[in-house]
Motif scaffolding. Structure first.
Motif, mmCIF file in Angstrom:
data_model
loop_
_atom_site.group_PDB
_atom_site.id
_atom_site.type_symbol
_atom_site.label_atom_id
_atom_site.label_comp_id
_atom_site.label_asym_id
_atom_site.label_seq_id
_atom_site.Cartn_x
_atom_site.Cartn_y
_atom_site.Cartn_z
ATOM 1 N N THR A 1 3.193 18.799 1.245
ATOM 2 C CA THR A 1 1.695 18.325 0.836
ATOM 3 C C THR A 1 2.090 16.742 0.859
ATOM 4 O OG1 THR A 1 3.267 18.234 -1.439
ATOM 5 C CG2 THR A 1 2.222 20.308 -1.347
ATOM 6 N N GLY A 2 0.777 16.535 0.442
ATOM 7 C CA GLY A 2 1.052 14.329 0.989
ATOM 8 C C GLY A 2 -0.147 13.596 0.324
ATOM 9 N N ARG A 3 -0.249 12.681 0.412
ATOM 10 C CA ARG A 3 -0.802 11.471 -0.070
ATOM 11 C C ARG A 3 -1.611 10.358 1.198
ATOM 12 N NH1 ARG A 3 0.714 8.361 -5.352
ATOM 13 N NH2 ARG A 3 -1.227 7.968 -5.238
ATOM 14 N N TRP A 4 -2.997 10.316 1.141
ATOM 15 C CA TRP A 4 -3.336 9.097 1.869
ATOM 16 C C TRP A 4 -4.429 8.168 0.734
ATOM 17 C CZ3 TRP A 4 -8.712 9.007 1.566
ATOM 18 C CH2 TRP A 4 -9.785 10.189 0.487
ATOM 19 N N LEU A 5 -4.449 6.695 1.494
ATOM 20 C CA LEU A 5 -5.446 5.982 0.783
ATOM 21 C C LEU A 5 -5.927 5.329 2.132
ATOM 22 C CD1 LEU A 5 -5.409 3.776 -1.658
ATOM 23 C CD2 LEU A 5 -3.587 2.585 -0.726
ATOM 24 N N ALA A 6 -6.785 5.214 1.957
ATOM 25 C CA ALA A 6 -8.167 4.172 3.091
ATOM 26 C C ALA A 6 -8.555 3.017 2.151
ATOM 27 C CB ALA A 6 -9.334 4.998 3.655
ATOM 28 N N ARG A 7 -8.163 2.179 2.859
ATOM 29 C CA ARG A 7 -8.187 0.654 1.807
ATOM 30 C C ARG A 7 -7.898 -0.305 3.038
ATOM 31 N NH1 ARG A 7 -5.120 0.266 -3.288
ATOM 32 N NH2 ARG A 7 -3.301 -0.914 -2.208
ATOM 33 N N ASP A 8 -9.445 -1.609 2.106
ATOM 34 C CA ASP A 8 -8.858 -3.081 3.462
ATOM 35 C C ASP A 8 -8.393 -3.175 4.733
ATOM 36 O OD1 ASP A 8 -8.821 -4.362 1.033
ATOM 37 O OD2 ASP A 8 -6.429 -4.221 0.784
ATOM 38 N N GLY A 9 -9.422 -2.048 5.584
ATOM 39 C CA GLY A 9 -9.532 -1.435 6.811
ATOM 40 C C GLY A 9 -8.818 -0.804 7.158
ATOM 41 N N MET B 1 0.655 -1.472 -0.288
ATOM 42 C CA MET B 1 -0.257 -0.115 -0.061
ATOM 43 C C MET B 1 0.576 1.466 -0.198
ATOM 44 S SD MET B 1 -3.223 -0.990 2.956
ATOM 45 C CE MET B 1 -3.701 0.484 2.341
ATOM 46 N N ILE B 2 1.885 1.259 1.044
ATOM 47 C CA ILE B 2 2.779 2.910 1.004
ATOM 48 C C ILE B 2 3.062 3.126 0.246
ATOM 49 C CG2 ILE B 2 4.910 1.847 2.147
ATOM 50 C CD1 ILE B 2 2.742 4.467 3.412
ATOM 51 N N GLU B 3 4.140 2.132 -0.863
ATOM 52 C CA GLU B 3 4.280 2.187 -1.800
ATOM 53 C C GLU B 3 3.976 3.420 -3.210
ATOM 54 O OE1 GLU B 3 2.461 -1.248 -3.530
ATOM 55 O OE2 GLU B 3 3.774 -0.691 -1.958
ATOM 56 N N GLU B 4 2.300 2.793 -3.565
ATOM 57 C CA GLU B 4 1.475 3.755 -3.939
ATOM 58 C C GLU B 4 1.420 5.009 -3.809
ATOM 59 O OE1 GLU B 4 -2.139 1.974 -4.047
ATOM 60 O OE2 GLU B 4 -2.031 0.011 -3.712
ATOM 61 N N LEU B 5 1.650 5.466 -2.629
ATOM 62 C CA LEU B 5 1.806 6.738 -2.003
ATOM 63 C C LEU B 5 2.933 7.408 -2.423
ATOM 64 C CD1 LEU B 5 0.440 6.712 1.473
ATOM 65 C CD2 LEU B 5 -0.752 6.460 -0.950
ATOM 66 N N LEU B 6 4.241 7.401 -2.230
ATOM 67 C CA LEU B 6 5.737 7.744 -2.491
ATOM 68 C C LEU B 6 6.378 7.991 -4.278
ATOM 69 C CD1 LEU B 6 6.639 5.506 0.169
ATOM 70 C CD2 LEU B 6 6.483 7.799 1.012
#
Length: 217
Positions: free
Chosen positions: A198-206, A1-6
């Motif tokens: 600036t940053g990114r967020w992701l909400a998935r799979d709990g 998951m985390i690599e999608e934000l970087l």
């Protein structure tokens, strides 16, 4: 998951369970010699992730001991960040000559406990959350805000070496993105005062994961 934000300059590794073969350096073992099992597993798997992120940068494994305010001390020439919550651990690393700062956080995708939002947010932010929740009620925006502010602090502290309170950064959200406007003077970055992130967020799979990276110009 985390690599999608970087960005590509940042290396990452994550785990959704604690690997049974994860081991620590003797110096790290000494740090958590009296820790309860939960803390030991978080610490060990976090370091396991960190060493894999470092390996992908071509950096030899080394003990990552707690430094100021408990933040890991990374090898020379490297910056990084570690996070953990129930069912998730992650670490990121980057070379200092490519990235000024990184900060990551992970949280369960669930509402904050009663009373916490008032402590960690500004009135203007709470107004925005009301509108966001009306538009997307399945998203726990209060938890996302909390996680983003944790990432802001982790990116801020290595640059400024001073405390940043929840009230010292004001957040606005986009589709999978966020901006944090600093409400106190920041250190110089690339010859200019730091005014925000600036940053990114992701909400998935709990889970909620958030990340900030500040590449060098």
């Amino acid at each position: 998951m985390i690599e999608e934000l970087l960005p590509t300059q940042v290396s990452s590794a994550e785990a959704f369970a604690d690997p049974p073969d994860a081991v620590l350096f003797a110096e790290e073992e000494a740090v958590i010699a009296r820790a309860v099992d939960k803390r030991r597993r978080e610490f060990t798997t976090g370091r396991w992730c960190a060493r894999r992120a470092l390996e992908r940068l071509g950096v030899e494994p080394a003990p990552l001991l707690p430094g100021e305010r408990g933040a890991p001390q990374w090898p020379a020439g490297v910056i990084g960040s570690i996070t953990h919550c129930a069912g998730y651990r992650a670490a990121v690393a980057a070379r200092k000559d490519q990235v000024h700062a990184v900060g990551i956080d992970a949280e369960p995708h669930d509402r904050l406990p009663d009373g916490v939002l008032d402590v960690v947010s500004l009135p203007t932010e709470r107004e925005r959350l009301v509108r966001l929740s009306a538009a997307r009620p399945s998203v726990h925006w209060d938890r996302i805000l909390f996680s983003c502010k944790e990432s802001v602090y982790k990116a801020w502290y290595p640059l400024a070496r001073e405390w940043l309170g929840f009230e010292d950064a004001e957040l606005e959200f986009g589709e999978g993105t966020f901006t944090a406007r600093l409400r106190k003077q920041g250190p110089p970055v690339d010859g200019r005062p730091l005014t925000g992130f600036t940053g990114r967020w992701l909400a998935r799979d709990g889970l909620v994961v958030t990340a900030i990276a500040v590449p060098r110009l």
